[in-house]
Design an enzyme around this catalytic site. Sequence first.
Site, PDB file in Angstrom:
ATOM      1  CD  GLU A  23      30.300  27.059  32.517  1.00 14.13           C
ATOM      2  OE1 GLU A  23      29.876  26.428  33.485  1.00 14.13           O
ATOM      3  OE2 GLU A  23      31.238  26.645  31.792  1.00 14.13           O
ATOM      4  CB  CYS A  79      33.122  29.450  34.036  1.00 12.42           C
ATOM      5  SG  CYS A  79      33.922  28.455  32.750  1.00 12.42           S
TER       6      CYS A  79
END
Length: 111
Positions: free
Chosen positions: A20, A51
């Site tokens: 991510e 993330c």
Amino acid sequence: MILKAHNTVLTKEDLIGHAEVNLIQEAAYHYDVEFLKTCTIYTSDEPCAMCASAIYWAGIKRLVFGLSKQRFYQEFGKHNPDWTFELSSIDVLSKVAERMSQKIVAARRAQ
């Protein structure tokens, strides 16, 4: 799909090289903030707290994931006994949304 990314924690020895984060860095290089606000990020399993925070700060408005952390651990186990910090992305994003709502309400009352 406009971009994809992979985890580079092991391959590049990058401690924050989650897929991510790598994707957000690549997207920020190619696209402006206004475009990122229209994007959706898809992940195979629930992003970690780091993330989830990166998704929020990048301005990406929608997150779709396949497995929750709880379900992931049920299916595949939790193989790292040193992993003691657990905070789901749902917890992170809901706390951010709650604080943003409080700020909006307070700003409207001040008008």
